[in-house]
Design a protein around this motif. Structure first.
Motif, PDB file in Angstrom:
ATOM      1  N   PHE A   1     -21.893  21.871 -16.174  1.00 21.55           N
ATOM      2  CA  PHE A   1     -21.715  23.157 -16.833  1.00 21.55           C
ATOM      3  C   PHE A   1     -22.557  23.207 -18.096  1.00 21.55           C
ATOM      4  O   PHE A   1     -22.610  22.249 -18.857  1.00 21.55           O
ATOM      5  CB  PHE A   1     -20.247  23.391 -17.171  1.00 21.55           C
ATOM      6  N   HIS A   2     -23.211  24.346 -18.294  1.00 25.18           N
ATOM      7  CA  HIS A   2     -24.025  24.596 -19.477  1.00 25.18           C
ATOM      8  C   HIS A   2     -23.542  25.916 -20.065  1.00 25.18           C
ATOM      9  O   HIS A   2     -23.946  26.986 -19.612  1.00 25.18           O
ATOM     10  CB  HIS A   2     -25.507  24.670 -19.113  1.00 25.18           C
ATOM     11  N   VAL A   3     -22.656  25.823 -21.041  1.00 23.89           N
ATOM     12  CA  VAL A   3     -22.078  27.019 -21.653  1.00 23.89           C
ATOM     13  C   VAL A   3     -22.813  27.304 -22.950  1.00 23.89           C
ATOM     14  O   VAL A   3     -23.000  26.422 -23.777  1.00 23.89           O
ATOM     15  CB  VAL A   3     -20.572  26.837 -21.930  1.00 23.89           C
ATOM     16  N   LYS A   4     -23.248  28.533 -23.110  1.00 23.79           N
ATOM     17  CA  LYS A   4     -23.895  28.981 -24.346  1.00 23.79           C
ATOM     18  C   LYS A   4     -23.078  30.159 -24.859  1.00 23.79           C
ATOM     19  O   LYS A   4     -22.937  31.173 -24.180  1.00 23.79           O
ATOM     20  CB  LYS A   4     -25.347  29.404 -24.059  1.00 23.79           C
ATOM     21  N   SER A   5     -22.509  29.992 -26.047  1.00 22.59           N
ATOM     22  CA  SER A   5     -21.665  31.058 -26.578  1.00 22.59           C
ATOM     23  C   SER A   5     -22.262  31.656 -27.841  1.00 22.59           C
ATOM     24  O   SER A   5     -22.970  30.987 -28.586  1.00 22.59           O
ATOM     25  CB  SER A   5     -20.251  30.530 -26.874  1.00 22.59           C
ATOM     26  N   THR A   6     -21.955  32.901 -28.031  1.00 16.89           N
ATOM     27  CA  THR A   6     -22.347  33.618 -29.247  1.00 16.89           C
ATOM     28  C   THR A   6     -21.124  34.372 -29.731  1.00 16.89           C
ATOM     29  O   THR A   6     -20.523  35.145 -28.983  1.00 16.89           O
ATOM     30  CB  THR A   6     -23.477  34.618 -28.962  1.00 16.89           C
ATOM     31  N   ILE A   7     -20.759  34.129 -30.967  1.00 14.72           N
ATOM     32  CA  ILE A   7     -19.652  34.871 -31.567  1.00 14.72           C
ATOM     33  C   ILE A   7     -20.287  36.065 -32.279  1.00 14.72           C
ATOM     34  O   ILE A   7     -21.035  35.900 -33.238  1.00 14.72           O
ATOM     35  CB  ILE A   7     -18.857  33.988 -32.540  1.00 14.72           C
ATOM     36  N   ILE A   8     -20.012  37.252 -31.741  1.00 17.77           N
ATOM     37  CA  ILE A   8     -20.725  38.428 -32.229  1.00 17.77           C
ATOM     38  C   ILE A   8     -19.927  39.272 -33.202  1.00 17.77           C
ATOM     39  O   ILE A   8     -20.486  40.036 -33.954  1.00 17.77           O
ATOM     40  CB  ILE A   8     -21.249  39.297 -31.078  1.00 17.77           C
TER      41      ILE A   8
ATOM     42  N   GLN B   1      -6.222  26.061 -34.522  1.00 22.10           N
ATOM     43  CA  GLN B   1      -6.072  26.920 -33.354  1.00 22.10           C
ATOM     44  C   GLN B   1      -7.063  28.069 -33.465  1.00 22.10           C
ATOM     45  O   GLN B   1      -7.145  28.723 -34.502  1.00 22.10           O
ATOM     46  CB  GLN B   1      -4.651  27.481 -33.267  1.00 22.10           C
ATOM     47  N   LEU B   2      -7.797  28.323 -32.395  1.00 23.80           N
ATOM     48  CA  LEU B   2      -8.753  29.425 -32.333  1.00 23.80           C
ATOM     49  C   LEU B   2      -8.421  30.291 -31.129  1.00 23.80           C
ATOM     50  O   LEU B   2      -8.180  29.767 -30.038  1.00 23.80           O
ATOM     51  CB  LEU B   2     -10.181  28.903 -32.184  1.00 23.80           C
ATOM     52  N   VAL B   3      -8.419  31.592 -31.316  1.00 24.26           N
ATOM     53  CA  VAL B   3      -8.223  32.520 -30.203  1.00 24.26           C
ATOM     54  C   VAL B   3      -9.445  33.426 -30.153  1.00 24.26           C
ATOM     55  O   VAL B   3      -9.803  34.058 -31.141  1.00 24.26           O
ATOM     56  CB  VAL B   3      -6.938  33.363 -30.372  1.00 24.26           C
ATOM     57  N   PHE B   4     -10.087  33.444 -28.982  1.00 21.44           N
ATOM     58  CA  PHE B   4     -11.288  34.245 -28.777  1.00 21.44           C
ATOM     59  C   PHE B   4     -11.004  35.342 -27.766  1.00 21.44           C
ATOM     60  O   PHE B   4     -10.229  35.160 -26.836  1.00 21.44           O
ATOM     61  CB  PHE B   4     -12.435  33.374 -28.234  1.00 21.44           C
TER      62      PHE B   4
ATOM     63  N   ILE C   1     -13.772  36.336 -32.560  1.00 28.30           N
ATOM     64  CA  ILE C   1     -12.610  35.581 -32.997  1.00 28.30           C
ATOM     65  C   ILE C   1     -11.484  36.562 -33.258  1.00 28.30           C
ATOM     66  O   ILE C   1     -11.659  37.535 -33.998  1.00 28.30           O
ATOM     67  CB  ILE C   1     -12.904  34.809 -34.295  1.00 28.30           C
ATOM     68  N   LEU C   2     -10.342  36.303 -32.641  1.00 25.63           N
ATOM     69  CA  LEU C   2      -9.169  37.135 -32.906  1.00 25.63           C
ATOM     70  C   LEU C   2      -8.270  36.486 -33.951  1.00 25.63           C
ATOM     71  O   LEU C   2      -7.766  37.158 -34.833  1.00 25.63           O
ATOM     72  CB  LEU C   2      -8.371  37.368 -31.624  1.00 25.63           C
TER      73      LEU C   2
END
Length: 156
Positions: free
Chosen positions: A143-150, A34-37, A66-67
């Motif tokens: 859809f083209h999703v680009k994510s960055t976890i900062i 499980q991931l919560v963002f 990430i929470l």
């Protein structure tokens, strides 16, 4: 999908094996992580790439942190962060396809695809709502999703 967004959270679950973890038992909840963002910011751009039937390319750029996660991972590892970003991107694309399918089923267009269509097609400024609704049901979306976890929640 439309405009800038800067508040919200998103939770998802991904297979544990993508992080190199072996599932404890097949089919149980323990083989998923499980991931919560928390969304820090996102922007989107909608392009009409084909007129008939309409094909829209939606580019979404997402910055998140990430929470929570249910697997003890070393978040300093750049490879694990990239895996997490890719998992988030794939999950978001899948969920966005579900949302658009529902919107098409309900015959509503709150994201404004009709406005984008009319703005990009000459002579379509006077298109009626009934004409757009018929076209909207036939439209395809990529859809083209680009994510960055900062950031990693309160750990940093």
């Amino acid at each position: 999908m439309h405009g800038k967004f800067s508040i919200g959270s998103y939770d998802t679950s991904v297979p544990a094996h993508i992080f190199g973890e072996e599932p404890k038992s097949r089919g149980s909840k323990k083989d998923r992580v499980q991931l919560v963002f928390d969304t820090i910011s996102s922007t989107s751009k909608i392009d009409l790439t084909q007129a008939s039937p309409p094909v829209f390319d939606i580019h979404i750029r997402l910055h998140a942190r990430i929470l929570e996660l249910t697997l003890p991972l070393k978040l300093e590892n750049a490879k694990l962060m990239k895996i997490m970003e890719n998992a988030l991107e794939k999950e978001m694309e899948k969920e966005l396809h579900k949302v658009v399918s529902k919107l098409q089923g309900f015959d509503v267009d709150p994201a404004g695809f009709g406005m984008v269509y009319r703005a990009n097609r000459r002579g379509m400024a006077n298109m009626t709502q009934a004409e757009w609704r018929k076209m909207f049901k036939e439209a395809r979306f990529r859809f083209h999703v680009k994510s960055t976890i900062i950031r990693n929640g309160v750990m940093d």
